[in-house]
Design a protein around this motif. Structure first.
Motif, PDB file in Angstrom:
ATOM      1  N   LEU A 200      67.886 -54.880  94.232  1.00  0.00           N
ATOM      2  CA  LEU A 200      68.324 -54.586  92.859  1.00  0.00           C
ATOM      3  C   LEU A 200      69.047 -53.253  92.766  1.00  0.00           C
ATOM      4  O   LEU A 200      70.051 -53.130  92.062  1.00  0.00           O
ATOM      5  CB  LEU A 200      67.110 -54.593  91.923  1.00  0.00           C
ATOM      6  N   LEU A 201      68.551 -52.241  93.485  1.00  0.00           N
ATOM      7  CA  LEU A 201      69.129 -50.907  93.375  1.00  0.00           C
ATOM      8  C   LEU A 201      70.362 -50.743  94.262  1.00  0.00           C
ATOM      9  O   LEU A 201      71.417 -50.303  93.800  1.00  0.00           O
ATOM     10  CB  LEU A 201      68.085 -49.850  93.729  1.00  0.00           C
ATOM     11  N   LYS A 204      72.795 -54.354  93.788  1.00  0.00           N
ATOM     12  CA  LYS A 204      73.178 -54.687  92.421  1.00  0.00           C
ATOM     13  C   LYS A 204      73.326 -53.465  91.514  1.00  0.00           C
ATOM     14  O   LYS A 204      73.748 -53.602  90.365  1.00  0.00           O
ATOM     15  CB  LYS A 204      72.160 -55.656  91.803  1.00  0.00           C
ATOM     16  N   ASN A 205      72.933 -52.294  92.014  1.00  0.00           N
ATOM     17  CA  ASN A 205      73.066 -51.039  91.269  1.00  0.00           C
ATOM     18  C   ASN A 205      72.368 -51.104  89.903  1.00  0.00           C
ATOM     19  O   ASN A 205      72.827 -50.533  88.923  1.00  0.00           O
ATOM     20  CB  ASN A 205      74.545 -50.681  91.076  1.00  0.00           C
ATOM     21  N   ASN A 206      71.234 -51.792  89.855  1.00  0.00           N
ATOM     22  CA  ASN A 206      70.467 -51.957  88.621  1.00  0.00           C
ATOM     23  C   ASN A 206      69.214 -51.089  88.722  1.00  0.00           C
ATOM     24  O   ASN A 206      68.160 -51.528  89.195  1.00  0.00           O
ATOM     25  CB  ASN A 206      70.097 -53.427  88.414  1.00  0.00           C
ATOM     26  N   VAL A 207      69.337 -49.840  88.292  1.00  0.00           N
ATOM     27  CA  VAL A 207      68.236 -48.879  88.430  1.00  0.00           C
ATOM     28  C   VAL A 207      67.049 -49.295  87.568  1.00  0.00           C
ATOM     29  O   VAL A 207      65.890 -49.196  87.991  1.00  0.00           O
ATOM     30  CB  VAL A 207      68.715 -47.462  88.046  1.00  0.00           C
ATOM     31  N   HIS A 208      67.315 -49.772  86.368  1.00  0.00           N
ATOM     32  CA  HIS A 208      66.237 -50.152  85.451  1.00  0.00           C
ATOM     33  C   HIS A 208      65.400 -51.293  86.023  1.00  0.00           C
ATOM     34  O   HIS A 208      64.163 -51.227  86.039  1.00  0.00           O
ATOM     35  CB  HIS A 208      66.821 -50.565  84.099  1.00  0.00           C
ATOM     36  N   ALA A 209      66.071 -52.343  86.521  1.00  0.00           N
ATOM     37  CA  ALA A 209      65.339 -53.481  87.076  1.00  0.00           C
ATOM     38  C   ALA A 209      64.586 -53.087  88.346  1.00  0.00           C
ATOM     39  O   ALA A 209      63.458 -53.543  88.578  1.00  0.00           O
ATOM     40  CB  ALA A 209      66.306 -54.626  87.368  1.00  0.00           C
ATOM     41  N   LYS A 212      61.486 -51.130  87.310  1.00  0.00           N
ATOM     42  CA  LYS A 212      60.507 -52.054  86.740  1.00  0.00           C
ATOM     43  C   LYS A 212      59.800 -52.849  87.838  1.00  0.00           C
ATOM     44  O   LYS A 212      58.567 -53.037  87.805  1.00  0.00           O
ATOM     45  CB  LYS A 212      61.210 -52.997  85.761  1.00  0.00           C
TER      46      LYS A 212
END
Length: 478
Positions: A200-201, A204-209, A212
């Motif tokens: 994810l990080l 996908k560069n999705n820090v929030h997900a 979590k």
């Protein structure tokens, strides 16, 4: 870890052993169907060929299933790939379950092929997923859980194949299609579990997900250090995009890791464990065990595998070195037992043959079987991990198929001494691991990468008397 292994790794073990018990009934079904279609039964040669295809096509499916792993885990994630792959099992179970009702041997063969594709995908994705969601101090133990479930799957197939359960003629389609139960449970439940935070990080560069998911996994513990570690790895990558297999093979910076994955994955299949499994019934038969008792003896050896756990304290290198050395010794033992079956008293062949077989069943899966998949996750950065699993998985399945195809010819030409070939391979793999591969226990992925990036990182593994040292100002600087 338990859920992903239950619905994936356990099915791999189950499908390895599920066709052994109902072999006679499946052949009878093939013969009866052929007679109904063409007015005459199958000759022994074509019948054996059809059954051999039913057994071996599982490995061919596994080889094909290993190829799209990189694309699938990049597109759908690790967890998402496991969830979606269960549809393959549901389809295969339906085909095999209705094959008798529809009077179609082709459905059995196609169903086995599809289950092979599922196992080819999951055999790479499960250890990748577990390696990325596990804390470094638990990565070793959790990474070996799939191996335990593989043994549990083999044991389940042996138990359900007993005549008192599903081993009789009316029940073999149900016996083959039971795989839909764990697949359905995994598809139903795994969807609610978190995706890999590293995926994810970093990808996908999705820090929030990612945060979590880490909080779900680590509970009350602080996740900030893990986030910073993953951010540092992301910055160190030239690109967050997953590289192709071709670029992986051409990348000189990871050539030692690639060679290590090749050696340990090929070595695991060429260690002789599959060939010894193929010879189990013959060993017990020549040892004097009555034919009607062989299924129960096989179940007894399968039960030993399930209770053998390997603790994290040993580390990766000792596990794989000791495992391959032990397997080499057992190949010598199995050779002696086969020779003594001809030249010596019955008590010798009985105790030596059964002891070697039980030791292999008990110790080898818990020592070595899961380490190659675990090490593949540890030796590569995020961008290189999916293609590394494609390389390791495809070689694993190709070697598995090669052993199954070549072993009968090797057995004819070398006789009882054919297992000495496996002994030599085991000792060479153990020597390679001892010299080249450093210990990765309790190391982060970045630390492992730096260990391999060092040009002479493997030299500390060598004994002192073979190291090069400076002499009077001359010689290498290390």
């Amino acid at each position: 870890t338990f859920l992903s292994s239950f619905g994936s790794s356990m099915l791999y073990g189950y499908n390895l052993a599920v066709v052994n018990s109902p072999a006679v009934h499946i052949k009878a079904f093939y013969n009866a169907t052929w007679y109904q279609r063409y007015g005459q039964g199958l000759a022994q040669g074509p019948l054996t060929l059809m059954y051999s295809l039913t057994v071996s096509i599982f490995a061919l499916g596994g080889l094909i299933g290993s190829f799209p792993v990189g694309m699938l885990v990049t597109q759908y994630g690790r967890n998402g790939t496991l969830v979606r792959s269960n549809f393959l099992v549901l389809l295969a179970g339906m085909l095999m379950g209705f094959s008798r009702y529809l009077e179609s041997p082709e459905l059995v063969i196609i169903g086995r092929f599809i289950t092979g594709i599922h196992s080819g995908i999951c055999l790479s994705v499960v250890p990748m997923y577990l390696g990325e969601i596990s804390p470094k101090n638990l990565r070793g133990f959790l990474g070996l859980v799939p191996s335990i479930f593989i043994c549990l799957g083999v044991f389940s197939a042996q138990v359900l194949g007993l005549p008192e359960l599903l081993g009789e003629d009316p029940y073999w389609p149900l016996f083959l299609s039971v795989v839909v139960v764990p697949a359905f449970l995994q598809m139903l439940l795994l969807h609610w579990f978190p995706e890999s935070p590293r995926y994810l990080l970093i990808e996908k560069n999705n820090v929030h997900a990612a945060t979590k998911a880490l909080r779900w996994l680590l509970g009350k513990y602080d996740v900030q250090d893990v986030i910073e570690e993953m951010e540092a790895e992301k910055r160190s990558l030239a690109s967050v995009e997953t590289v192709t297999v071709w670029h992986l093979l051409l990348d000189r910076s990871v050539r030692r890791q690639v060679l290590s994955v090749v050696v340990i994955n090929v070595g695991m299949q060429l260690s002789g464990i599959d060939a010894i499994w193929f010879y189990t019934n013959a060993i017990f038969e020549k040892a004097g065990i009555p034919d009607q008792e062989i299924p129960y003896t096989t179940v007894g050896t399968g039960a030993i595998e399930v209770v053998c756990f390997t603790i994290e304290k040993l580390g990766r290198r000792p596990l794989i070195i000791v495992g391959f050395c032990f397997m080499g010794i057992c190949c010598v033992g199995i050779t002696l037992s086969l020779v003594l079956q001809v030249r010596t008293a019955p008590w010798t062949r009985l105790y030596l043959g059964i002891w070697v077989r039980k030791k292999i069943s008990a110790d080898y899966p818990s020592l070595t079987a899961g380490v190659p998949f675990l090490m593949t996750a540890e030796l590569f950065k995020q961008s290189h991990r999916p293609p590394a699993y494609i390389v390791g998985g495809s070689l694993n399945w190709l070697s598995n198929f090669t052993v199954g195809f070549v072993f009968p010819f090797l057995q004819v030409s070398a006789g009882a001494f054919c297992y000495l070939v496996f002994c030599a391979i085991c000792l060479l793999v153990a020597l390679y691991v001892y010299v080249i591969i450093p210990e990765t226990k309790n190391k982060t992925f970045m630390e492992i990468s730096h260990m391999f990036a060092s040009r002479h990182s493997f030299l500390p593994n060598l004994p002192d008397f073979v190291k090069m040292t400076r002499f009077n100002g001359y010689g290498p600087p290390w």
